[in-house]
Design a protein around this motif. Structure first.
Motif, PDB file in Angstrom:
ATOM      1  N   VAL A  39     -25.090   0.220 -46.600  1.00 14.46           N
ATOM      2  CA  VAL A  39     -26.077   0.832 -45.701  1.00 14.46           C
ATOM      3  C   VAL A  39     -25.730   2.303 -45.467  1.00 14.46           C
ATOM      4  N   ILE A  40     -24.458   2.605 -45.260  1.00 14.13           N
ATOM      5  CA  ILE A  40     -24.026   3.991 -45.056  1.00 14.13           C
ATOM      6  C   ILE A  40     -24.326   4.825 -46.296  1.00 14.13           C
ATOM      7  N   THR A  41     -23.997   4.311 -47.474  1.00 17.53           N
ATOM      8  CA  THR A  41     -24.260   5.041 -48.719  1.00 17.53           C
ATOM      9  C   THR A  41     -25.740   5.342 -48.861  1.00 17.53           C
ATOM     10  N   ASN A  60     -22.925  12.521 -56.066  1.00 16.56           N
ATOM     11  CA  ASN A  60     -22.620  11.095 -56.079  1.00 16.56           C
ATOM     12  C   ASN A  60     -22.031  10.715 -54.721  1.00 16.56           C
ATOM     13  N   VAL A  61     -22.496   9.603 -54.168  1.00 12.50           N
ATOM     14  CA  VAL A  61     -22.039   9.145 -52.850  1.00 12.50           C
ATOM     15  C   VAL A  61     -21.421   7.762 -52.999  1.00 12.50           C
ATOM     16  N   GLU A  62     -20.186   7.621 -52.533  1.00 10.92           N
ATOM     17  CA  GLU A  62     -19.516   6.321 -52.501  1.00 10.92           C
ATOM     18  C   GLU A  62     -18.908   6.138 -51.113  1.00 10.92           C
ATOM     19  N   THR A  63     -18.914   4.901 -50.639  1.00 10.56           N
ATOM     20  CA  THR A  63     -18.374   4.614 -49.306  1.00 10.56           C
ATOM     21  C   THR A  63     -17.408   3.443 -49.395  1.00 10.56           C
ATOM     22  N   VAL A  68     -16.807   8.202 -46.557  1.00 14.49           N
ATOM     23  CA  VAL A  68     -17.762   8.618 -47.583  1.00 14.49           C
ATOM     24  C   VAL A  68     -17.090   9.634 -48.494  1.00 14.49           C
ATOM     25  N   GLN A  69     -17.216   9.414 -49.802  1.00 13.63           N
ATOM     26  CA  GLN A  69     -16.716  10.361 -50.779  1.00 13.63           C
ATOM     27  C   GLN A  69     -17.900  10.979 -51.501  1.00 13.63           C
ATOM     28  N   LEU A  70     -17.980  12.309 -51.448  1.00 17.95           N
ATOM     29  CA  LEU A  70     -19.035  13.048 -52.132  1.00 17.95           C
ATOM     30  C   LEU A  70     -18.426  13.706 -53.361  1.00 17.95           C
ATOM     31  N   SER A  71     -19.073  13.528 -54.508  1.00 18.14           N
ATOM     32  CA  SER A  71     -18.597  14.161 -55.731  1.00 18.14           C
ATOM     33  C   SER A  71     -19.790  14.641 -56.543  1.00 18.14           C
TER      34      SER A  71
END
Length: 103
Positions: A39-41, A60-63, A68-71
C-alpha cells in the motif's frame, strides 16, 4: 480414545506451525507488513505520478517494513528532492533511502 487425542495433538501442532509461518522475523516481513508495504509503495508511486515535474517511469519505488527506497535516474537535483519529499509525506513511511542518480 488414544487415536482421538493423537489426532487432536497433530491438528493443534499443524495449526501452530501455520501461524508461526506468518510471523515476522528480522529478515522477513509478516503477511500484514507485506500488505502494508504494498500500500505504501502504491501511494508513493501515485504521488510521483501526480507530480508534473517527475516521470514515474524514471523512479523505482520499493518498500520494506515502512522504509521506502527510491532508485533510478532523474534529470535534476530538484527532482530528487521532490521525490524524497513526496515519499516522506505518505502515511506509514518511517524512512526514505535515496539511491537516485542524475542522468
Amino acid at each position: 480414545m488414544k487415536n482421538i487425542s493423537a489426532v487432536s495433538a497433530l491438528i493443534a501442532t499443524l495449526m501452530l506451525t501455520g501461524l508461526a509461518g506468518c510471523a515476522a522475523t528480522p529478515q522477513q516481513e509478516s503477511t500484514g507488513q507485506y500488505v502494508d508495504d504494498t500500500v505504501i509503495t502504491s501511494a508513493v508511486k501515485a504521488s510521483i505520478l501526480n507530480e508534473p515535474t517527475l516521470k514515474v517511469n524514471e523512479i523505482n519505488v520499493e518498500t520494506y517494513k515502512g522504509v521506502v527506497q527510491l532508485s533510478g535516474f532523474v534529470r535534476s537535483e530538484d527532482n530528487i528532492a521532490t521525490a524524497i519529499r513526496l515519499a516522506r509525506g505518505v502515511s506509514g513511511v518511517t524512512a526514505v533511502k535515496n539511491d537516485m542518480r542524475l542522468k
